[in-house]
Design an enzyme around this catalytic site. Structure first.
Site, PDB file in Angstrom:
ATOM      1  N   CYS A 118      31.505  56.387 -52.277  1.00  0.00           N
ATOM      2  CA  CYS A 118      32.557  57.294 -52.737  1.00  0.00           C
ATOM      3  C   CYS A 118      33.864  56.549 -52.477  1.00  0.00           C
ATOM      4  O   CYS A 118      34.313  56.462 -51.334  1.00  0.00           O
ATOM      5  CB  CYS A 118      32.533  58.628 -51.985  1.00  0.00           C
ATOM      6  SG  CYS A 118      33.874  59.717 -52.519  1.00  0.00           S
TER       7      CYS A 118
ATOM      8  N   CYS B 192      36.855  59.170 -51.321  1.00  0.00           N
ATOM      9  CA  CYS B 192      36.857  59.871 -50.041  1.00  0.00           C
ATOM     10  C   CYS B 192      35.514  59.697 -49.355  1.00  0.00           C
ATOM     11  O   CYS B 192      35.240  58.626 -48.826  1.00  0.00           O
ATOM     12  CB  CYS B 192      37.224  61.338 -50.210  1.00  0.00           C
ATOM     13  SG  CYS B 192      36.528  62.128 -51.666  1.00  0.00           S
ATOM     14  N   SER B 193      34.676  60.696 -49.368  1.00  0.00           N
ATOM     15  CA  SER B 193      33.435  60.609 -48.603  1.00  0.00           C
ATOM     16  C   SER B 193      32.374  61.523 -49.205  1.00  0.00           C
ATOM     17  O   SER B 193      31.569  62.088 -48.472  1.00  0.00           O
ATOM     18  CB  SER B 193      33.699  61.006 -47.158  1.00  0.00           C
ATOM     19  OG  SER B 193      34.330  62.268 -47.138  1.00  0.00           O
ATOM     20  N   CYS B 194      32.397  61.708 -50.523  1.00  0.00           N
ATOM     21  CA  CYS B 194      31.406  62.574 -51.161  1.00  0.00           C
ATOM     22  C   CYS B 194      30.012  61.990 -50.933  1.00  0.00           C
ATOM     23  O   CYS B 194      29.819  60.778 -51.025  1.00  0.00           O
ATOM     24  CB  CYS B 194      31.704  62.718 -52.654  1.00  0.00           C
ATOM     25  SG  CYS B 194      33.285  63.520 -52.937  1.00  0.00           S
TER      26      CYS B 194
END
Lengths: 127, 214
Positions: B112, B115-117
């Site tokens: 990702c 971000c941090s999906c």
């Protein structure tokens, strides 16, 4: 290319394709407050107050310096506070007063999620 | 005066005598939202319990099942979310799950960049390195070099596909079933599937085979 041009073209959270050092395979046991912060994010999403996308934009709006210097969940909680101010669900004054009150308490009374926190705490101490 | 009282208060077993600024902020925001009845008093604790049930073990079971059940695998690849909902796994609203199958000619890697999906519903919370700059920045530009840092060398004739997650679309890698596992039970197979194999940074491997081949 001017120095500011890059700031326009790339948001602080947009990292794909940048140069960076080797991947450090770091992992840490999530602190109880980090887990609670994550749970809060899920709940705010469920209540349609802050969606995942709104959260990401909220983090972006912190600007590059905060994005760089704050840790992951520090960015989240600050972004949530800002969004809740914008939505007039909370006011900055209310939060400031509440934070003073919380900080002045004996800390062991501040975790209403007792069992879960205690479990996670033990893991942290051992690590 | 309050600082004095504070210093003399015995710390709980957190090891942190004084809460940090952000921890105080989290507590204050949560309590205000509960006081204002924006969220219910028990919701955070319930959510923490739900989060504790989401671990990579769930993903491992799904992969093992796909290895032994071709019909399940076909449905999983066609519609990840619907197939897993049949197993009682809840997804966040509007989140799609795309299952990416590794083959002899394609190796998949998930990142990702924004971000941090991450497929939290089946893998839990992501590792720190997944959320940090080096992995996010470089996985899309030099995936082979990044994979090598995880000890994974992909032959040049195998295509590497990097999938960049979004808040709406999450990915799960379906690793290749390791050789020499023909007689394994589903449970034994699940034990070979690590979190990192489902992100795509390593392969699923059969430790017995490795020892034999060396």
């Amino acid at each position: 290319m001017t120095q500011t041009e890059n700031l326009v073209k790339r948001l602080p959270t947009e990292m794909g394709g940048l140069d960076a050092g080797p991947v450090q395979r770091t992992e840490h046991e999530y602190a109880p407050w980090e887990k609670r912060c994550h749970a809060l994010a899920n709940i705010l999403d469920n209540h349609k107050i802050i969606s995942t996308e709104a959260k990401r934009r909220g983090v972006e709006a912190l600007g590059s310096e905060m994005v760089e210097k704050l840790t992951y969940y520090e960015r989240w909680i600050v972004a949530f506070a800002n969004i809740l101010f914008q939505k007039q669900i909370l006011t900055p004054e209310e939060l400031a007063i509440k934070m003073q009150e919380v900080a002045a308490r004996p800390w062991d009374e501040t975790a209403p999620c007792g069992e879960t926190s205690a479990k996670a705490d033990k893991g942290k101490t051992a690590a | 005066m309050s600082s004095h009282a504070h210093a003399n208060t015995p710390a709980p077993d957190t090891g942190d005598a004084v809460p940090g600024y952000y921890e105080v902020m989290e507590t204050a925001v949560r309590e205000l939202l509960i006081e204002k009845k924006v969220i219910g008093a028990g919701e955070i604790r319930q959510m923490l319990e739900v989060m504790d049930t989401r671990t990579p073990a769930l993903g491992s079971k799904i992969v093992a099942r796909a290895w032994v059940d071709p019909e399940f695998r076909a449905r999983l690849l066609a519609n990840g979310r619907a197939t897993l909902e049949e197993l009682g796994i809840d997804f966040f609203e509007d989140t799609q799950l795309i299952v990416l199958e590794n083959t002899d000619s394609v190796h998949n890697l998930v990142v990702c960049t924004l971000c941090s999906c991450y497929p939290r519903e089946i893998l839990g919370l992501p590792p720190d390195w997944y959320k940090m700059k080096p992995y996010r920045a470089r996985a899309v530009k030099e995936p082979r070099a990044v994979l090598a840092e995880f000890g994974t060398v992909i032959p040049d004739d195998v295509e590497i596909r990097v999938s960049d997650s979004t808040s709406m679309i999450r990915f799960l890698v379906l690793p290749q079933r390791p050789k020499g596992t023909e007689g394994f039970t589903e449970e034994q197979l699940a034990a070979l599937v690590t979190r990192d194999a489902m992100i795509g940074v390593v392969r699923a491997s059969n430790p017995e085979m490795k020892e034999k081949s060396r």
